[in-house]
Design a protein around this motif. Structure first.
Motif, PDB file in Angstrom:
ATOM      1  N   VAL A 141      36.127  39.254  32.018  1.00  0.00           N
ATOM      2  CA  VAL A 141      36.454  38.808  33.372  1.00  0.00           C
ATOM      3  C   VAL A 141      36.470  39.987  34.333  1.00  0.00           C
ATOM      4  N   GLN A 144      38.467  32.725  36.707  1.00  0.00           N
ATOM      5  CA  GLN A 144      37.816  32.869  35.403  1.00  0.00           C
ATOM      6  C   GLN A 144      38.770  33.426  34.360  1.00  0.00           C
ATOM      7  N   TRP A 175      33.565  40.715  37.151  1.00  0.00           N
ATOM      8  CA  TRP A 175      34.023  40.841  38.539  1.00  0.00           C
ATOM      9  C   TRP A 175      33.442  42.100  39.177  1.00  0.00           C
ATOM     10  N   GLY A 179      39.598  31.306  31.154  1.00  0.00           N
ATOM     11  CA  GLY A 179      39.329  31.892  29.851  1.00  0.00           C
ATOM     12  C   GLY A 179      40.529  31.822  28.923  1.00  0.00           C
ATOM     13  N   SER A 214      33.459  27.367  36.699  1.00  0.00           N
ATOM     14  CA  SER A 214      34.474  27.756  35.720  1.00  0.00           C
ATOM     15  C   SER A 214      35.576  26.713  35.611  1.00  0.00           C
ATOM     16  N   VAL A 256      37.330  34.719  42.185  1.00  0.00           N
ATOM     17  CA  VAL A 256      36.542  34.325  41.014  1.00  0.00           C
ATOM     18  C   VAL A 256      37.134  34.952  39.763  1.00  0.00           C
ATOM     19  N   ASN A 257      37.489  36.225  39.877  1.00  0.00           N
ATOM     20  CA  ASN A 257      38.074  36.933  38.745  1.00  0.00           C
ATOM     21  C   ASN A 257      39.361  36.261  38.278  1.00  0.00           C
ATOM     22  N   ARG A 274      37.066  38.076  26.212  1.00  0.00           N
ATOM     23  CA  ARG A 274      37.015  37.342  27.478  1.00  0.00           C
ATOM     24  C   ARG A 274      37.907  37.963  28.536  1.00  0.00           C
ATOM     25  N   ALA A 333      30.754  30.013  41.491  1.00  0.00           N
ATOM     26  CA  ALA A 333      31.318  30.494  40.233  1.00  0.00           C
ATOM     27  C   ALA A 333      32.658  29.834  39.931  1.00  0.00           C
ATOM     28  N   ILE A 334      33.494  29.683  40.950  1.00  0.00           N
ATOM     29  CA  ILE A 334      34.798  29.045  40.760  1.00  0.00           C
ATOM     30  C   ILE A 334      34.629  27.582  40.364  1.00  0.00           C
TER      31      ILE A 334
END
Length: 479
Positions: A255, A16, A259, A20, A149, A12-13, A251, A145-146
């Protein structure tokens, strides 16, 4: 639980972070400065609306899931929360109608209505994510979340290319959230079966969640007042420049903080519920040290590479202004992240959320006053000074009040050693010649990472070597 979350939420991190950066790279080129300013204002209004009306139910979902699981009332928990959410959500269409009747330019109306409408789908997905996070369902929360985003960015970009202007990015996120809701919501609502609305639970959730929402509103005031006042005193193009630099600085740090927060928040709750204050202190010290070691060099590094990063990431009309904004916002972003994702946890863990309001009202009020005083005199620089000073004040207030609610340890030894390592990193990066663009960015980033990493790992600050070995072993087992 924390390290499982750190590993599970790593994809996810990454996603994102990429989204971003691409948002800045592409939207600052596809949208002109005025359109980008409209997007910035609409995004702020949508975030504020969701926080005012719906976020308190999301907060209650996360904090009380473990408690309701222990007393066997999970179905009542879900039934009560979804009814509370529906009662608040009916106000969103009224807000959309008010916008349409307001004397605003048509592009601004479209963007604001898109942002307001998107809050409903976004909040439903947030409820589902918070339920998964609190239950330790890392992969389920990560997938949602993925999808939001990456999908929101892709659709938003397509709409921007189709000519929808500043409304496109918020429409993209709202559309993907709605699609995810169609897939996910039926399964979530099955958890309501056999449950009933309980007024006593509703009162407890409101007593906990509403102060959280109000504190987040104050946080949004702290984060958004500068844009609104820049638009009032200057123009929308200046808002676009400020938002581009703000996004570049904040941003990237957000991130990393999000996370760690996704993994850390539920782990702290579980530690407190199962092991009391002693277990909480041990878990909190470990989390705080790891957070400092990762985020402090990121903030310093952003300030050091602001110019080549802006050359690479930001469109030509916004580039010079964005590179000027980024260093100050990097400092503000680090203060904001440590406050939000660590210091303010003291109030939610102790369920003394009214103190959140006190903790956030002081820097929010200071931010408004400083912006009003400094923007007319200093312009864009006035907003930068106001933001950094306000977040610094917020960190001090949160630390002071948090010690009264639920004392969380601050690993000062790690903070000091990480600061020294950052100074050494900055001294070495400053020696890199200003090549411009990607070569300068890559060289400075490489030098900075090598110097900081060598110092931190060589001195084993915060026991980082053992933590990295643990992560690598678990990752190898997972693979």
């Amino acid at each position: 639980m924390f390290w499982r979350g750190v590993l599970g939420y790593l994809p996810v991190n990454v996603v994102q972070g990429v989204v971003g950066l691409l948002t800045i790279v592409l939207f600052t080129r596809v949208l002109d400065p005025a359109q980008y300013g409209v997007y910035a204002l609409a995004f702020s209004v949508g975030s504020l609306t969701q926080t005012m009306l719906l976020t308190w139910t999301e907060a209650a979902m996360a904090r009380f899931l473990a408690t309701r699981g222990q007393d066997g009332r999970l179905a009542d928990h879900f039934a009560t929360l979804y009814r509370l959410w529906l009662s608040a959500a009916v106000l969103v269409p009224l807000a959309c109608a008010a916008v349409m009747l307001a004397p605003l330019p048509a592009p601004m109306k479209v963007a604001l209505v898109a942002a307001l409408g998107s809050t409903l789908a976004n909040s439903l997905m947030k409820l589902a994510q918070e339920r998964r996070r609190a239950a330790g369902e890392v992969s389920g929360a990560a997938i949602l979340a993925i999808a939001q985003s990456a999908g929101g960015f892709a659709i938003g970009l397509a709409l921007a290319l189709a000519g929808l202007g500043g409304a496109a990015p918020v429409l993209g996120v709202g559309a993907v959230s709605a699609l995810c809701a169609v897939v996910v919501l039926p399964g979530e609502l099955k958890r309501v079966a056999g449950g009933r609305f309980d007024a006593s639970l509703a009162r407890a959730y409101a007593a906990y969640g509403l102060p959280v929402a109000l504190s987040l509103i104050l946080a949004l005031v702290l984060a958004s007042t500068d844009r609104l006042l820049l638009a009032a005193f200057l123009d929308e193009a200046t808002v676009g420049v400020y938002h581009a630099g703000y996004s570049l600085g904040s941003r990237t740090l957000d991130v990393v903080f999000i996370w760690l927060g996704m993994a850390g928040g539920p782990a702290l709750i579980q530690a407190l519920e199962r092991g009391g204050q002693a277990a909480l202190s041990e878990a909190a010290r470990e989390q705080a040290g790891f957070m400092i070691l990762l985020t402090a060099p990121a903030a310093v590094g952003l300030a050091l590479v602001a110019r080549p990063l802006a050359d690479l990431m930001v469109g030509e009309p916004l580039r010079a202004g964005a590179s000027h904004v980024t260093p100050s916002i990097a400092a503000s972003g680090w203060l904001a992240g440590m406050t939000t994702y660590y210091l303010l946890q003291a109030f939610t863990l102790a369920r003394r959320t009214p103190l959140l309001i006190v903790s956030m009202s002081i820097p929010a009020a200071a931010n408004v006053l400083l912006n009003l005083a400094l923007i007319p005199r200093l312009g864009l620089d006035g907003a930068l000074w106001a933001t950094t000073l306000s977040y610094g004040l917020g960190a001090i207030v949160a630390w002071t009040l948090g010690r009264r609610a639920c004392p969380l340890p601050m690993p000062l030894d790690v903070l000091v050693k990480a600061g020294v390592a950052c100074l050494a990193m900055a001294a070495c990066v400053r020696l890199v010649p200003p090549l411009g663009g990607l070569p300068e960015l890559a060289l400075k980033a490489g030098v900075g990472a090598a110097v900081y990493g060598a110092i931190v790992l060589g001195l084993d600050i915060g026991g980082l070597r053992a933590k990295l070995n643990l992560i690598l072993r678990r990752r190898a087992l997972a693979l």
